[in-house]
Design a protein around this motif. Structure first.
Motif, short mmCIF file in Angstrom:
data_model
loop_
_atom_site.label_atom_id
_atom_site.label_comp_id
_atom_site.label_asym_id
_atom_site.label_seq_id
_atom_site.Cartn_x
_atom_site.Cartn_y
_atom_site.Cartn_z
N GLN A 165 -26.21 -3.73 -4.24
CA GLN A 165 -25.95 -3.45 -5.65
C GLN A 165 -26.25 -4.68 -6.51
O GLN A 165 -26.83 -4.58 -7.59
N LYS A 166 -25.88 -5.86 -6.01
CA LYS A 166 -26.16 -7.11 -6.75
C LYS A 166 -27.66 -7.31 -6.93
O LYS A 166 -28.13 -7.70 -8.00
N SER A 214 -30.01 -5.01 -6.78
CA SER A 214 -30.52 -3.95 -7.65
C SER A 214 -30.24 -4.29 -9.11
O SER A 214 -31.09 -4.09 -9.99
N ASP A 215 -29.06 -4.83 -9.39
CA ASP A 215 -28.70 -5.20 -10.77
C ASP A 215 -29.51 -6.42 -11.24
O ASP A 215 -29.84 -6.52 -12.42
N ALA A 216 -29.81 -7.33 -10.33
CA ALA A 216 -30.44 -8.60 -10.72
C ALA A 216 -31.92 -8.47 -11.03
O ALA A 216 -32.43 -9.10 -11.96
N ASP A 227 -37.04 -3.76 -10.60
CA ASP A 227 -36.61 -2.71 -9.66
C ASP A 227 -37.29 -2.78 -8.29
O ASP A 227 -37.78 -1.77 -7.78
N THR A 286 -29.79 -2.20 1.41
CA THR A 286 -30.90 -2.41 0.48
C THR A 286 -32.21 -1.96 1.09
O THR A 286 -32.49 -2.26 2.25
N CYS A 307 -32.93 -12.74 -7.68
CA CYS A 307 -32.49 -12.13 -6.42
C CYS A 307 -32.05 -13.19 -5.42
O CYS A 307 -31.04 -13.04 -4.74
#
Ligand code: SF4
Length: 78
Positions: A22-23, A25-27, A31, A40, A56
């Motif tokens: 999630q980290k 994906s958010d960073a 994408d 991941t 990342c």
């Protein structure tokens, strides 16, 4: 599969860490990381969109993420 210019490698631990997924994906602004409950996965079709921001690498523990610049053999990692 890698991109033409960029490949991203995750450590074995990082691949199955849902919280890290999630980290990442958010960073990532383009994408490259897809998060699921299982961890991941790398979105191969987006790899060459990487802008080498390093977010990342900074978001992950040392050794978890390596962004490889296939065109010059160097990489972003820590
Ligand atoms: S360096 Fe930036 S653009 Fe490239 S994969 Fe990491 S977060 Fe995404």
């Amino acid at each position: 599969m890698s991109g033409i210019f960029i490949d991203v490698e995750l450590s074995a631990e990082a691949k199955v860490d849902a919280e890290l997924a999630q980290k990442l994906s958010d960073a990532c602004p383009v994408d490259i990381f897809a998060a699921s409950d299982g961890g991941t996965s790398i979105v191969d079709s987006n790899l060459d969109e990487c802008i080498l921001c390093g977010l990342c690498v900074d978001a992950a523990p040392a050794g978890a993420v390596e962004v490889k610049k296939l065109y010059d053999g160097t990489s972003l990692k820590r």
